[in-house]
Enzyme design. Structure first.
Site, short mmCIF file in Angstrom:
data_model
loop_
_atom_site.label_atom_id
_atom_site.label_comp_id
_atom_site.label_asym_id
_atom_site.label_seq_id
_atom_site.Cartn_x
_atom_site.Cartn_y
_atom_site.Cartn_z
CB SER A 73 -0.97 -0.03 1.19
OG SER A 73 -2.02 0.87 1.00
CG ASP A 219 -4.39 -1.86 0.53
OD1 ASP A 219 -3.65 -2.52 1.26
OD2 ASP A 219 -4.34 -0.61 0.45
#
Length: 744
Positions: A73, A219
Site C-alpha cells: 500500500s 490493497d
C-alpha cells in the site's frame, strides 16, 4: 575410493563453514570480506506512510545500505519510488507537495471536461451518477477509479518506465497486493511499476481493483500489510521492518457503521501483521514510529509523520550501527548506485491501444504531444485529462517503449467503462418563500455514450413537478475531433404562467404547454465553448385557469424560427466557482411567412465572471433578454423575481418582453459541516441586485431599476447546493427562502 573421501571431506568443510558463518555477527561478517544483505519491509497505513521517508532519511545518515525493498500500500508507494532511484530527500518533497485531495478525487478538472459534460454538470448538479447495462443498474467496483493517481505515478516513475523486471531497478523491489478471488498475497516482481504500486494500494470499495493479466488485485494490507516474508524470499539476510499500521479505535470512537467497519478491517490487518513480525529474528530490526495524531488520511501531517520515522530509527541506533558502512564504502556505494537519467525521452511515434467502442482516430485527436521532440509532460497530462474528460473510459494510461536508438514510442492505453455506456444523473430544483410562491421539480438525464465510433451521444432528459418537461437529442460529430456536429432534437414542456399586481398579489394564472423540434449544426471550440445554428419549429398554447385574461393577448403560437447560439464555459465549478467565465447567448429570428404573429427577433445573454481573493469569491453576473418588436406572447414574456433574482419578491413575480438583471454576489467558505458520513462545504454569502422587466423598449431606463439584495447560508450537498436566505427588494418587499438547485 580416494575421490569419495575427498568429496566427503569437502562437504564436511562446507558444512562447518556454514555453521560458523551463521553465527557471525554483522561486524564479523564484514570483516570476513562480505556483509549481510539488508532488506527493508514497509507496511501500509495511508498518510502515516510518510514515516517511511523519515526512516530512509535517517538510514542514509547512518550509512546503512538497503539491498532489497518490499512494500504494501503506502509502503509500496514510498518503497517503489525509492527503488526507482529517488533519494529520500526527493521523496520528502514529493509527499509534501502532492495535492492529495485532487489525487484521490479522481475527477478531471472541470475546465478540461468535454463541453458536453459541462452542460450536464450545469443542468444536473448531483454528484451521484448511475450506469445501466444489460438491463440492470450498475454500481462501480470502487468509489475512485484511480485515473489521477495512475497518471501521477506514471510520471514519477517515468525514468524507469522501460524496466519491467523489478530486480533490475536501482534497488530490487516487490509490491504486495491481494488476489481478491483467493484472498492470498501476491508479490509483484515484474510489469509496469506504476501499475504494481497502484494495485498494492487499491483499498477495496474505495479504489477500483486492478486487473493484472486476468487477476483482480486489491490493497495488499488485507493479506500481508508488513511484507517481511517477501523481503526474506528476495534474499535478505537482515530485515529492517517498519510498521506504521493504524491502531485500533477506542470505544468512544466506535460511533458509526463506518467506524465499526473500519475497526474490523484494522483488526484483520493487525492480525496478519503479527504473523509477519513473528518471522523476525534477533538480528532483525523492527521500527514502530509513534504516530498518535496522524490518521490514515492526514496528508496535511506529512512532515510530522516523517519526523516520527526519523525518531523511531534513532531509538534503534545501537542495533542499526552494526550494519553501517564506512564513509569510504558508503561513498563508493552511492556512486555506483544506478540513477536513471532524468532526461526526457524523444518521442518519435504514438500508438493507441484501444479497448473501447470509439475509433482510434477519436482518441488520437485528443493527444497533441509533438513528435520528434522531448516528451512534454505537462502537455501529455493535459491531453490525458481531456481524453478522460469525455467520460467514456474507465482509465487512460500511458507507457514508453524504446523502439530504436534515440527512438521512443508513446503508447496510450484506454479501457472503456466497465459499467456500460448508459449514464443516469439527477437534478433537483426547489424554491419557496414560505408564503405566496414555490417551485419544485426533479430532473433525470439518461445519456448513452459513446453511441458509435465517432463518440456520438443520445441524451434524454425528463423532469416532473410544477414544470414537467421531456427532451431527446442525438448529437453526432462529423469528424474525430468533433470540430463539427449535427444535432436533431425534440422537446416538450409545461408550466404555470402567473401574473402579479404591484402589491405582489396574483391576478392571473395560465397553464402552458409547448412542443419544439429543431435541427442544428455546429462546432465545438475545444473544451471551452460551442457555437451552433439551426431551424426550429415550435408550438405553444396557454389556457387561462383563473384571473384576468387580457394580460396575455396571444395565447397560441405555431411558427418556425432560425436561431444562433453561442456558449463559453471555463468555470472551475458549476456550483461554487472560484475562477472562470460563463457566457450563454441566443438570437432567434421569426418571420410571418413561416407562421409567426409578425416579423421579430429575440436576444438573450447570460454572463458570469468569477474572481477569488484568498477564500472569498466575487461573481459579477448579468442576464438580459429582449424582443425587438415588443411582441407579447407565450414565449416572449421573461420572468424575474425570487432568490438572487430580485430577492424579496416571489419566484417569477415579474414578467415582460424586456428583462435585465445585474448582480454582484460573494461567498466565503467557513467550514465543513458533518452530516451523517458526509462532510459538506459550508459558505456564507451576500448579494447586491438590480433589475426589472419592461413592457416596451421605450420604458427601459436606469432610473426604473429595482434594487435588492440577500444574505444566505449555503451547503454544497451531494444532491445539489442548498441555500437558506433572507432577501429584500426596495418597496418594503422581503422574504425568507429555501432554495435547492442551480443558481441563474
Amino acid at each position: 575410493m580416494r575421490k569419495h573421501r575427498a568429496l566427503f571431506a569437502l562437504l564436511a568443510l562446507v558444512s562447518v563453514l556454514g555453521v560458523l558463518a551463521s553465527g557471525l555477527s554483522a561486524e564479523e561478517t564484514k570483516a570476513a570480506g562480505s556483509r549481510p544483505r539488508i532488506g527493508l519491509a514497509l507496511s501500509g497505513g495511508g498518510a502515516r506512510g510518510a514515516a517511511h521517508v523519515g526512516v530512509l532519511l535517517e538510514l542514509e545518515k547512518m550509512r546503512i545500505p538497503i539491498d532489497f525493498v518490499a512494500g504494501t500500500s503506502m509502503g509500496a508507494v514510498v518503497g517503489g519510488l525509492y527503488a526507482s532511484g529517488l533519494d529520500p530527500a526527493e521523496l520528502q518533497i514529493i509527499l509534501e507537495t502532492l495535492d492529495w485531495d485532487a489525487l484521490f478525487e479522481d475527477k478531471t478538472q472541470r475546465r478540461d471536461l468535454a463541453f458536453r459534460r459541462k452542460q450536464d454538470d450545469r443542468r444536473f448538479q448531483s454528484t451521484f451518477q448511475l450506469s445501466f447495462k444489460n438491463g440492470k443498474f450498475q454500481l462501480p467496483t470502487g468509489l475512485i477509479g484511480g485515473q489521477r493517481l495512475n497518471q501521477t505515478l506514471d510520471v514519477l516513475v517515468l525514468p524507469v518506465a522501460e524496466i519491467h523486471d523489478f530486480n533490475k531497478l536501482p534497488t530490487p523491489f516487490r509490491a504486495v497486493a491481494t488476489n481478491i478471488e483467493t484472498g492470498q498475497p501476491m508479490a509483484l516482481s515484474h510489469g509496469d511499476l506504476s501499475t504494481a504500486i497502484r494495485a498494492s494500494m487499491s483499498i477495496p470499495g474505495v479504489f477500483v481493483p486492478v486487473d493484472l493479466d486476468g487477476t483482480l488485485l486489491v490493497d495488499g494490507g488485507n493479506s500481508m500489510n508488513l511484507p517481511i516474508q517477501v523481503t526474506q524470499e528476495m534474499g535478505a539476510d537482515i530485515i529492517i521492518a517498519v510498521d506504521i499500521a493504524t491502531p485500533l479505535r477506542e470505544m468512544g470512537e466506535l460511533n458509526s457503521a463506518i467506524a465499526i467497519t473500519a475497526q474490523t478491517i484494522t483488526m484483520q490487518i493487525q492480525d496478519n501483521t503479527r504473523t509477519q513480525i513473528s518471522r523476525l529474528s534477533d538480528r532483525d530490526v523492527l521500527l514502530q514510529p509513534a504516530l498518535p495524531d496522524v490518521q490514515t488520511m492526514s496528508f496535511d501531517k506529512v512532515k510530522k509523520a516523517s519526523a516520527a520515522g526519523v525518531e523511531a530509527t534513532r531509538l534503534k541506533a545501537d542495533q542499526l550501527k552494526a550494519l553501517a558502512l564506512t564513509e569510504e564504502e558508503w561513498s563508493k556505494r552511492q556512486a555506483n548506485r544506478k540513477k536513471p537519467s532524468r532526461a526526457l525521452p524523444l518521442i518519435t511515434s504514438i500508438q493507441i491501444e484501444n479497448n473501447s467502442t470509439v475509433s482510434d482516430s477519436v482518441i488520437r485527436s485528443k493527444i497533441r504531444v509533438p513528435l520528434n521532440e522531448p516528451l512534454d509532460i505537462k502537455r501529455l497530462r493535459y491531453d490525458i485529462d481531456v481524453l478522460y474528460g469525455l467520460d467514456i473510459f474507465e482509465i487512460v494510461e500511458f507507457e514508453l517503449d524504446s523502439v530504436g536508438p534515440n527512438e521512443n514510442e508513446l503508447l496510450i492505453r484506454v479501457t472503456e467503462r466497465l459499467t456500460g455506456p448508459n449514464r443516469i444523473r439527477f437534478g433537483v430544483n426547489l424554491e419557496t418563500d414560505f408564503d405566496t410562491g414555490s417551485l419544485f421539480n426533479i430532473g433525470i438525464s439518461a445519456t448513452r455514450l459513446p453511441f458509435n465510433r465517432l463518440d456520438a451521444e443520445w441524451r434524454n432528459q425528463f423532469s416532473i413537478g410544477e414544470e414537467p418537461a421531456a427532451s431527446t437529442e442525438f448529437w453526432q460529430p462529423l469528424d474525430p475531433n468533433a470540430t463539427f456536429f449535427i444535432a436533431p432534437k425534440l422537446a416538450f414542456g409545461a408550466g404555470n404562467l402567473r401574473f402579479y399586481g404591484e402589491n405582489g398579489d396574483e391576478i392571473s394564472k395560465f397553464r402552458t404547454w409547448g412542443l419544439a423540434a429543431s435541427l442544428a449544426v455546429g462546432s465545438q471550440l475545444g473544451t471551452w465553448g460551442e457555437v451552433r445554428t439551426g431551424v426550429r419549429y415550435q408550438k405553444s398554447r396557454a389556457r387561462l385557469q383563473v384571473g384576468d385574461p387580457t394580460v396575455l393577448p396571444i395565447r397560441e403560437i405555431s411558427d418556425t424560427d432560425f436561431f444562433l447560439r453561442f456558449a463559453v464555459d471555463t468555470l472551475d465549478s458549476a456550483k461554487f466557482p472560484t475562477t472562470g467565465t460563463l457566457i450563454l447567448g441566443e438570437a432567434s429570428f421569426q418571420f410571418k411567412s413561416l407562421g409567426a404573429v409578425e416579423n421579430f427577433q429575440t436576444l438573450s445573454v447570460m454572463a458570469t465572471q468569477a474572481f477569488t481573493f484568498k477564500k472569498t469569491t466575487l461573481l459579477f453576473e448579468t442576464q438580459i433578454s429582449t424582443v425587438f418588436q415588443d411582441v407579447r406572447e407565450v414565449g416572449t414574456l421573461m420572468p424575474l423575481g425570487g432568490f438572487l433574482r430580485l430577492s424579496g419578491l416571489s419566484p417569477n413575480e415579474l414578467r415582460g418582453p424586456h428583462m435585465g438583471l445585474f448582480r454582484v454576489r460573494g461567498y466565503h467558505k467557513v467550514s465543513e459541516l458533518g452530516l451523517l458520513s458526509f462532510r459538506l462545504p459550508t459558505y456564507i454569502g451576500a448579494s447586491l441586485e438590480a433589475g426589472n422587466v419592461w413592457q416596451s423598449a421605450s420604458a427601459i431606463s436606469g432610473s426604473s431599476l429595482l434594487w435588492g439584495g440577500s444574505v444566505y447560508l449555503a451547503l454544497d450537498t451531494p444532491l445539489s447546493p442548498l441555500y437558506l436566505a433572507y432577501g429584500y427588494t426596495e418597496g418594503g418587499r422581503n422574504a425568507v427562502y429555501l432554495f435547492i438547485g442551480q443558481v441563474f
